[in-house]
Design an enzyme around this catalytic site. Structure first.
Site, PDB file in Angstrom:
ATOM      1  N   LYS A  94       0.851  -1.196   0.000  1.00  0.00           N
ATOM      2  CA  LYS A  94       0.000   0.000   0.000  1.00  0.00           C
ATOM      3  C   LYS A  94       0.878   1.234   0.000  1.00  0.00           C
ATOM      4  O   LYS A  94       1.867   1.305   0.741  1.00  0.00           O
ATOM      5  CB  LYS A  94      -0.918  -0.035   1.220  1.00  0.00           C
ATOM      6  CG  LYS A  94      -1.924   1.097   1.303  1.00  0.00           C
ATOM      7  CD  LYS A  94      -2.824   0.885   2.518  1.00  0.00           C
ATOM      8  CE  LYS A  94      -3.860   1.980   2.677  1.00  0.00           C
ATOM      9  NZ  LYS A  94      -4.761   1.732   3.827  1.00  0.00           N
ATOM     10  N   SER A 168      -9.332   1.910   2.762  1.00  0.00           N
ATOM     11  CA  SER A 168      -8.451   2.699   1.924  1.00  0.00           C
ATOM     12  C   SER A 168      -7.369   1.860   1.242  1.00  0.00           C
ATOM     13  O   SER A 168      -6.619   2.365   0.419  1.00  0.00           O
ATOM     14  CB  SER A 168      -7.751   3.768   2.784  1.00  0.00           C
ATOM     15  OG  SER A 168      -6.969   3.148   3.805  1.00  0.00           O
ATOM     16  N   SER A 192      -9.921  -0.602   6.918  1.00  0.00           N
ATOM     17  CA  SER A 192      -9.360  -0.489   5.566  1.00  0.00           C
ATOM     18  C   SER A 192      -8.613  -1.703   5.053  1.00  0.00           C
ATOM     19  O   SER A 192      -8.218  -1.737   3.890  1.00  0.00           O
ATOM     20  CB  SER A 192      -8.446   0.740   5.482  1.00  0.00           C
ATOM     21  OG  SER A 192      -9.196   1.911   5.653  1.00  0.00           O
TER      22      SER A 192
END
Length: 478
Positions: A94, A168, A192
């Site tokens: 990420k 996210s 997330s």
């Protein structure tokens, strides 16, 4: 996205004995061990797939520095009999988690062309075990923005591009569902890791608080942030989690390795919610959850209803903490507010209006929230809740359909997940079947703090008895 192969390197497609896209992390490592595939072949094949892909498009932002060299080193280690536990396993990162020598932006214009100078702790630990950071994956801005990222665009769900992957860790969910990578890192502050795992039909663990180090990870909320693994199976999480832990944990390694051989659930006691987690949930999601409970019972579990739990106040406390700490991190950038994602800006403006006393009271009540769940779990081992209230939400309306009603994202996305960031309990999200639109639904398995391996034990056994985690998006053409 353009390839980053040096101009003098030519990789010619070769027929592979093992289809890289069809295997998970555990089977990929087995293919290496059997000599059916090398890390060089596997990563080159995934590289080609990513460049040509039309399902996980936008999920991969850029390739990590040095992946080709790392693949060659891993291949040499396998050949010489010196392979480490995760030797040659590629993973996505990420874009808020630092990878040495690689552009790491947190999905924001504010970060410019920032090159990380060292690995985040979790990346370094995975490298030590032989895994290879392969690509940087899309995120909402500072892990708190809207689906429509102003710098890199929107990541559509591989099952249906008009739907969101969930934030996210949006790119991490998408690459796993699209079969472009076997393993990815995500972060979870309000859900997330678990939200994209639910909506993309993959498997993700929000570990116990501080099990995995946050050093080298862009912060959103210093009291809620968690770093964790996202894969296509609970078995794969059991394989990689011990090598992500902030400090060597012999019991965790032994426990997870034992799960790879056997995951017997005989006598396991499961608590099921009777309120909050089952409210504002589509009937099909509830049906799939109940069917999952029946599977667990058939595996030897006993099921017991929980008492009514007053979750709402503590859920709101979690948001008070998140928004306050977001404001502490980002409010100094408000003079250049035009650069912010509009969703993040709205949350930031909320955060700066929260009184210090309200923030303090929310932190004070955290112990009460933890005690509420521990008391409810006095004579049970795990909680099993529905995942999210509906299938993946629509990108054009930012709503989720629940029993025919369009419900705004903010009322659904963190409802069943935030409380376990606030309390720090481990929570595993995994697929429970498909919903009325043919998109994935999920269940959430929650344990006491430190019971990460027990959550995985239940998840592995469930996935051995079902095939929901094997559902993949239909092949599409451009």
């Amino acid at each position: 996205m353009s390839a980053d192969l040096p101009s003098h390197v030519e990789i010619r497609p070769q027929p592979l004995v093992c289809d890289v896209a069809s295997v998970d992390a555990t089977d990929l490592l087995s293919a290496y061990a059997d000599g059916a595939l090398t890390p060089v072949e596997a990563l080159a094949d995934l590289h080609r797939r990513i460049e040509a892909d039309n399902k996980g498009q936008g999920a991969v932002l850029r390739f990590a520095s040095g992946w080709q060299t790392a693949a060659e080193e891993s291949a040499a280690r396998w050949k010489s009999g010196q392979a480490r536990p995760l030797e040659g396993l590629p993973f996505g990162v990420k874009d808020i988690i630092d990878v040495d020598g690689t552009l790491t932006t947190a999905g924001s214009w504010f970060t410019g062309d920032r090159i990380a100078q060292t690995d985040a702790d979790v990346v370094a630990r995975l490298r030590q075990a032989g895994a290879i950071p392969f690509a940087m994956l899309a995120t909402t801005e500072f892990a708190c923005g809207s689906p429509h990222n102003p710098r890199f665009g929107t990541v559509g769900n591989p099952f249906d591009p008009s739907r969101w992957t969930g934030g996210s860790s949006t790119g991490s969910g998408a690459v796993l569902a699209a079969r472009l990578m076997p393993f990815a890192l995500g972060t979870d502050t309000g859900g997330s890791i678990r939200v994209p795992s639910c909506w993309c039909g993959t498997t993700g663990l929000k570990p116990s608080r501080e099990l995995v180090s946050r050093k080298g990870v862009a912060p959103l909320s210093w009291t809620l942030d968690h770093v964790g693994p996202m894969t296509r199976s609970a078995r794969d999480i059991a394989r990689v989690l011990p090598f992500m832990a902030a400090s060597p944990d012999v019991d965790l390694i032994a426990g997870c390795m034992a799960l790879l051989a056997e995951a017997d659930l005989t006598g396991l006691r499961i608590g099921v919610p009777v309120n909050w987690f089952t409210e504002m949930v589509d009937a099909t999601v509830l049906d799939n959850w109940r069917a999952a409970l029946e599977v667990l019972q058939s595996l030897g579990c006993t099921v017991k209803p929980l008492p009514v739990l007053p979750v709402e106040t503590f859920h709101r406390d979690g948001w008070t903490v998140l928004l306050s700490e977001l404001a502490a991190h980002q409010s100094e950038r408000l003079p250049r507010a035009e650069l912010f994602d509009r969703g993040l800006l709205a949350r930031l403006n909320q955060g700066i209006t929260i009184l210090a006393a309200d923030y303090g009271r929310a932190l004070q009540r955290r112990k009460a929230a933890q005690d509420m769940f521990l008391d409810a779990m006095t004579d049970i081992d795990l909680l099993v809740t529905p995942g999210l209230g509906g299938e993946a939400g629509a990108l054009d309306t930012l709503t989720v359909e629940v029993d025919g009603h369009a419900v705004p994202f903010q009322e659904i996305i963190s409802r069943n997940t935030m409380i376990f960031d606030h309390t720090g309990f481990p929570a595993l999200m995994l697929p429970s079947s498909l919903g009325r639109s043919g998109l994935p639904t999920g269940i959430q398995i929650v344990g006491r703090p430190g019971a990460d391996a027990l959550c995985l034990k239940a998840g592995i056994a469930f996935q051995q008895a079902t095939s929901h985690h094997l559902n993949a998006p239909a092949q599409r053409t451009s």
